[in-house]
Design an enzyme around this catalytic site. Structure first.
Site, PDB file in Angstrom:
ATOM      1  N   GLU A 113       1.969  -2.876  -1.676  1.00 52.47           N
ATOM      2  CA  GLU A 113       0.619  -2.484  -1.279  1.00 52.47           C
ATOM      3  C   GLU A 113       0.670  -1.485  -0.131  1.00 52.47           C
ATOM      4  O   GLU A 113       0.119  -0.375  -0.210  1.00 52.47           O
ATOM      5  CB  GLU A 113      -0.144  -3.729  -0.861  1.00 52.47           C
ATOM      6  CG  GLU A 113      -1.460  -3.536  -0.150  1.00 52.47           C
ATOM      7  CD  GLU A 113      -1.879  -4.847   0.486  1.00 52.47           C
ATOM      8  OE1 GLU A 113      -2.723  -5.524  -0.120  1.00 52.47           O
ATOM      9  OE2 GLU A 113      -1.352  -5.204   1.558  1.00 52.47           O
ATOM     10  N   ASP A 363      -8.492  -9.757  -0.455  1.00 50.02           N
ATOM     11  CA  ASP A 363      -8.426  -8.741  -1.498  1.00 50.02           C
ATOM     12  C   ASP A 363      -9.818  -8.210  -1.832  1.00 50.02           C
ATOM     13  O   ASP A 363      -9.990  -7.017  -2.100  1.00 50.02           O
ATOM     14  CB  ASP A 363      -7.771  -9.303  -2.758  1.00 50.02           C
ATOM     15  CG  ASP A 363      -6.252  -9.272  -2.699  1.00 50.02           C
ATOM     16  OD1 ASP A 363      -5.704  -9.035  -1.606  1.00 50.02           O
ATOM     17  OD2 ASP A 363      -5.608  -9.502  -3.740  1.00 50.02           O
TER      18      ASP A 363
END
Length: 483
Positions: A113, A363
């Site tokens: 990420e 998220d």
């Protein structure tokens, strides 16, 4: 990324070299023409080549001032004080050049990420040294190459800063940002040799995401041939960098998922990162873990892959863009606009990584940004304005300077922490929201918020910088051919 399920055994895999098996068959001339005819350029910045600077339009900041703010933020996060400010660290070199990683400082690990976010920031801001160094580290340490590992061809989502694994499974959001950043690099700087043939590397990632073979194997797995087998430790990895967060347990943004090591041998099946029937990205490529993560849905990127990606897959990515736009509407709560961390392909919320039933959490912060950037670049779905209006209005009722960073979907706060990263992502909603006091308040709050520093500077900092870039019109479709 918050994803405990990936840790089930620390695995995810692929026994044969997918590179050969995953080569898709060439599309026929007729199918390629049909896919091209189906592409609609929309009415957004991709067509007009005009990227709005909302700080200038709505807050009266000059373009020079907004650019200087972005450059200063980049310098702090990439080259500031190593103890309190930066997340980017160079670690020497190999035959391909400089090596560097982005670290989640509080958790003392490196995640696909963050690495792919760092590459995206670097290519957008024309920072080729940093881009290449991050890609070199990713290819050197994170790319799974062991033929006996079912995840061969994917990138291990979490590593120690010395390049040893914390997990052997993959997370699709990393692959998505890697691919998009590499396509932009090819168009900004041109293709080089080896790992710096950016177009070829991006094509390889996209082919793997869709055509990775379905393979079953039993852990422990290795990342590279010759590595020791990865065995998850009995206790979580200690970090010397999160003492304050440990002292105030439960307040960390983006913590490492709960520790649930599995010792009994258990076969794991790994397949593509996308669900073909629904044209959606999966939560993880392990077939026994269901559903998707709404924040992984990136229709703004899929539109470009429908134009730039492997020809045989372009129609799929055009279909995925449309599917994701519908999915955003299905998963957003009708009153609050909040969406879950995880959901089934029909939009039904699934348990979050920490076992919580269908909550808005770390998220989830990114989802409003995803649909709002899609609105800015493509402007194909008028529903996205209502989605941004709904979520920004709800958060405004909670207080723009104090809303919580986790909620039930119907709006009950689950923490007392106000996170810069969540504020930043919510502010990007102003790209799609109705102009007015509420959307302006988010712009002003982000502008007035200092660059994150200290233990929580990783996730908050990355979202802060990318959101500033989006809102200043400095996060663009990079394509020299369209200038």
């Amino acid at each position: 990324m918050s994803r405990a399920f990936i840790l089930l055994g620390g695995v995810i895999a692929i026994i044969v070299a997918w590179a050969g098996a995953a080569q898709a068959q060439p599309a026929t001339a007729a199918s390629a023409v049909g896919a091209a005819q189906a592409v609609d350029d929309g009415a957004g910045a991709y067509r007009t080549q005009r990227y709005r600077n909302l700080f200038a339009e709505r807050l009266g900041r000059s373009p020079q001032e907004t650019h200087a703010r972005i450059e200063n933020t980049f310098q702090q996060l990439f080259h500031g004080d190593g103890q309190e400010q930066r997340v980017y660290f160079e670690t020497g070199a190999n035959a391909n050049g400089t090596l560097a990683y982005i670290t989640d400082w509080a958790n003392n690990d490196v995640r696909t990420e963050g690495m792919s976010y760092g590459m995206m920031i670097a290519v957008q801001l024309d920072k080729k040294r940093e881009f290449d160094a991050l890609w070199n580290w990713s290819k050197t340490y994170m790319l799974t190459t062991d033929p006996a590992n079912p995840s061969r061809g994917y990138f291990a989502w979490s590593m120690n800063t010395d390049g040893t694994p914390r997990a052997t499974g993959a997370a699709p959001d990393g692959e998505e940002y890697y691919a998009m950043a590499l396509y932009f690099a090819a168009r900004r700087w041109g293709n080089g040799k080896g790992i710096y043939d950016y177009q070829r590397e991006a094509d390889t990632i996209l082919r793997g995401m869709r055509h990775h073979p379905v393979v079953t194997a039993t852990p422990p797995f290795r990342i590279h041939p010759g590595d020791a087998p990865f065995v998850e430790p009995d206790a979580p990895w200690p970090s010397p960098n999160n003492r304050r967060e440990q002292a105030a347990a439960g307040t960390a943004g983006k913590p490492w998922p709960p520790h649930r090591p599995r010792r009994a041998p258990r076969a794991v099946t790994v397949g593509p990162m996308v669900d073909e029937a629904h044209a959606m990205v999966r939560f993880v490529p392990e077939t026994f873990i269901p559903g998707t993560d709404p924040s992984y849905h990136l229709p703004a990127f899929y539109e470009l892959w429908a134009r730039w990606g492997p020809r045989e897959d372009r129609a799929f990515w055009a279909r995925a863009a449309a599917a994701s736009r519908d999915f955003f509407v299905r998963t957003a709560d009708p009153a609050t606009g909040l969406g879950p961390d995880r959901a089934d392909f029909d939009g039904t919320p699934l348990k979050s990584w920490d076992g919580s039933p269908g909550i808005f959490a770390y998220d989830s912060w990114r989802t409003i940004s995803n649909w709002s950037v899609d609105r800015s670049w493509w402007n194909k779905d008028p529903r996205q304005q209502a989605l941004s209006d709904r979520l920004q209005r709800f958060l405004a009722t909670q207080g723009v300077d104090r809303f919580a960073d986790r909620y039930t979907l119907d709006g009950k706060p689950l923490s007392d922490r106000h996170s810069t990263g969540m504020l930043a992502a919510a502010a990007v909603g102003s790209l799609a929201a109705t102009p007015g006091q509420v959307s302006d308040d988010f712009l002003r709050a982000l502008w007035d918020t200092p660059v994150p520093s200290g233990e929580q500077r990783y996730f908050d900092g990355m979202l802060h910088l990318m959101s500033m870039m989006h809102l200043a019109g400095e996060f663009r479709v990079l394509d020299a051919a369209r200038k």
